[in-house]
Design an enzyme around this catalytic site. Structure first.
Site, PDB file in Angstrom:
ATOM      1  N   SER A 278       0.828  -1.216   0.000  1.00 30.43           N
ATOM      2  CA  SER A 278       0.000   0.000   0.000  1.00 30.43           C
ATOM      3  C   SER A 278       0.856   1.258   0.000  1.00 30.43           C
ATOM      4  O   SER A 278       0.546   2.235  -0.701  1.00 30.43           O
ATOM      5  CB  SER A 278      -0.961   0.002   1.192  1.00 30.43           C
ATOM      6  OG  SER A 278      -0.274  -0.151   2.411  1.00 30.43           O
ATOM      7  N   HIS A 308      -1.947  -8.809   1.802  1.00 27.57           N
ATOM      8  CA  HIS A 308      -1.601  -7.561   2.483  1.00 27.57           C
ATOM      9  C   HIS A 308      -2.628  -7.246   3.578  1.00 27.57           C
ATOM     10  O   HIS A 308      -2.387  -7.508   4.746  1.00 27.57           O
ATOM     11  CB  HIS A 308      -1.500  -6.422   1.463  1.00 27.57           C
ATOM     12  CG  HIS A 308      -0.916  -5.151   1.996  1.00 27.57           C
ATOM     13  ND1 HIS A 308      -0.284  -5.060   3.213  1.00 27.57           N
ATOM     14  CD2 HIS A 308      -0.865  -3.897   1.470  1.00 27.57           C
ATOM     15  CE1 HIS A 308       0.142  -3.820   3.413  1.00 27.57           C
ATOM     16  NE2 HIS A 308      -0.208  -3.091   2.377  1.00 27.57           N
ATOM     17  N   ARG A 363       3.220  -4.013  17.369  1.00 26.51           N
ATOM     18  CA  ARG A 363       1.803  -3.701  17.206  1.00 26.51           C
ATOM     19  C   ARG A 363       0.930  -4.806  17.801  1.00 26.51           C
ATOM     20  O   ARG A 363      -0.169  -4.556  18.295  1.00 26.51           O
ATOM     21  CB  ARG A 363       1.478  -3.478  15.725  1.00 26.51           C
ATOM     22  CG  ARG A 363       2.240  -2.312  15.103  1.00 26.51           C
ATOM     23  CD  ARG A 363       2.050  -2.266  13.595  1.00 26.51           C
ATOM     24  NE  ARG A 363       2.517  -3.486  12.963  1.00 26.51           N
ATOM     25  CZ  ARG A 363       2.317  -3.793  11.667  1.00 26.51           C
ATOM     26  NH1 ARG A 363       1.656  -2.952  10.888  1.00 26.51           N
ATOM     27  NH2 ARG A 363       2.787  -4.912  11.165  1.00 26.51           N
ATOM     28  N   ASP A 409      -1.641  -8.777  12.791  1.00 27.66           N
ATOM     29  CA  ASP A 409      -2.929  -9.361  12.402  1.00 27.66           C
ATOM     30  C   ASP A 409      -3.381 -10.480  13.324  1.00 27.66           C
ATOM     31  O   ASP A 409      -4.559 -10.851  13.317  1.00 27.66           O
ATOM     32  CB  ASP A 409      -2.844  -9.882  10.961  1.00 27.66           C
ATOM     33  CG  ASP A 409      -2.512  -8.785   9.981  1.00 27.66           C
ATOM     34  OD1 ASP A 409      -3.254  -7.793   9.959  1.00 27.66           O
ATOM     35  OD2 ASP A 409      -1.504  -8.889   9.269  1.00 27.66           O
TER      36      ASP A 409
END
Length: 470
Positions: A278, A308, A363, A409
């Site tokens: 991106s 992605h 994250r 994720d």
């Protein structure tokens, strides 16, 4: 000394100013300096001249210096590891993780301003940091919140288009289409057509980026409400509230902890250096002097890809399968047996591994800490937590995995599910709203530095064989 003889007095003066500025940014995580102005554009503009001089001097001295070596495998392997981009806003270190302008995620959680009564950083503050390299004050962050609120209205043709999309059109397709349609509002496209000098390109690109970021929550909320709220009209923007708060209100979520989650989510998903799809796609299209709307649209089309932006959905599907096959309360031995069976059948464990990182994704860690504070007894979170202790040792034992640790994720979908956002197809839109902060700040710097059209050289297999004398 050799460099000094090549530079004019004016260049030396600008370079000295640039060095002074660089001593505060990446804003040396201890002892950072705050900018006096509450106006983001003025704070950014003050950075351009000195940094242009710094880059010019560096290129004059080291323009022919070689950086690394490219192998045939890199060329066939998706250009992994090839150093070919300059991105100022963030750096992804394999061992340290992401740093935004030199600051780690824990640094940002600690230093960036929060909403009144809140504990998570405001995305507006990270955007200021990405653009200027400086930690903003509360007043500066509030000025960005108010400015985005003032710029948030959508043109009627975009609203009509969104309201007429069929329900079976994927949320990301709607999101990308709306961003492209907003190009009708581009100040850069108009200024370029009017003959604006290239040294000033950054100005309308900045204005377009601010407009675009302000409008994205309204676009995303309209899509959500049309698909999942029977076409409810988004709640009006409150100019006294922050960007994430207004977004959660527009999609009908009243729980203040969900708003806190969105502040964290929209902060940590913003930027991930320049090589991911991106970010790279946005930069590449922007290098053709396409305006920020068209450039971000390209980036969002890349983000929609399964490799992605869809990874957190795959994690949830995997967790649902684990729960169905062995139960949410499965013990460590059951989980180990299940994971080994998965690997031996040629499958992977979704949410584990990373193209660059060689440690647990920071994250992931900050989302885990959020869950430990706010939903420690949630069964799906406990399953994720148990997998965190079971999966890495197994992956290391195989000897085939460079990074056995969880990535971002592995956790984000679980948190969204807990607060009632069950619509997995929509998750990538949230990712896109956040990612716009990083790629748009990079676009503004691309134009401020006058970076040219990106055009790497490609080769055929036959030509490559001749080159390496295969």
């Amino acid at each position: 000394m050799a460099m000094c003889t090549q530079l004019s007095k004016k260049s030396l003066f600008l370079l000295s100013k640039a060095k002074l500025a660089s001593s505060t940014g990446p804003v040396a995580a201890a002892g950072f300096v705050r900018h006096a102005s509450d106006d983001l554009k003025s704070a950014f503009e003050a950075k351009i001249g000195p940094f242009q001089a710094e880059v010019k001097a560096f290129r004059q001295s080291h323009g022919n210096t070689k950086v690394g070596e490219i192998t045939v495998d890199m060329m066939y392997g998706g250009m992994r590891g090839m150093k070919g981009l300059v991105t100022e806003t963030s750096v992804l270190d394999p061992d340290e993780g992401i740093r935004f302008r030199g600051f780690t995620i824990p640094d940002c959680q600690d230093k960036l301003p929060k909403a009144p009564g809140g504990q998570e950083p405001l995305p507006e503050g990270l955007f200021w940091l990405l653009l200027t390299g400086e930690i903003p004050t509360e007043a500066q962050v509030q000025s960005v919140s108010k400015e985005w609120a003032a710029r948030a209205a959508l043109p009627s043709h975009v609203v009509n288009m969104l309201n007429n999309f069929p329900a079976n059109l994927h949320p990301m397709s709607q999101f990308a289409a709306a961003i492209a349609a907003l190009n009708s509002e581009s100040k850069f496209a108009k200024a370029y057509a009017d003959g604006l000098h290239k040294s000033k390109y950054w100005d309308p690109v900045y204005e377009d980026s601010m407009d675009l970021i302000a409008k994205l929550p309204v676009v995303a909320a309209t899509i959500y409400n049309n698909l999942y709220r029977d076409g409810a009209t988004p709640a009006p923007i409150d100019p006294e509230k922050d960007w994430a708060h207004n977004f959660t209100q527009m999609i009908g979520y009243q729980d203040p902890m969900f708003t806190e989650l969105m502040r964290l989510y929209l902060t940590i998903h913003t930027d991930h250096e320049g090589g991911n799809v991106s970010a790279h796609a946005t930069h590449l299209v922007g290098s053709a002097l396409s305006d920020p709307y068209l450039s971000l649209c390209a980036g969002m089309c890349g983000l929609a890809g399964p490799l992605h932006g869809l990874a957190n959905q795959e994690v949830l599907v995997f967790l649902s399968k684990v729960a169905k096959d062995i139960g949410l309360d499965a013990n460590d031995e059951q989980l180990k047996e299940y994971v080994w069976g998965l690997l031996k059948s040629g499958q992977v464990v979704p949410g584990y591994g990373h193209a660059v990182l060689r440690k647990t994704d920071p994250r992931y860690t900050c989302q885990r800490e959020f869950a430990l504070k706010h939903l420690p007894d949630d069964k799906l979170f406990k399953l994720v937590s148990n997998l965190y202790s079971v999966v890495p040792p197994i992956l290391m034992e195989t000897g085939k995995v460079k990074n056995p640790w969880p990535n971002v994720d592995a956790h984000s979908g679980v948190l969204l599910q807990y607060y009632g956002m069950k619509e997995m197809n929509y998750y990538t839109v949230l990712f896109g709203v956040s990612r716009a902060l990083g790629v748009c700040s990079s676009l503004v710097w691309d134009r401020a530095l006058g970076l040219p059209l990106e055009r790497p050289k490609s080769m055929s297999t036959e030509g490559l064989k001749k080159l390496v004398k295969a």
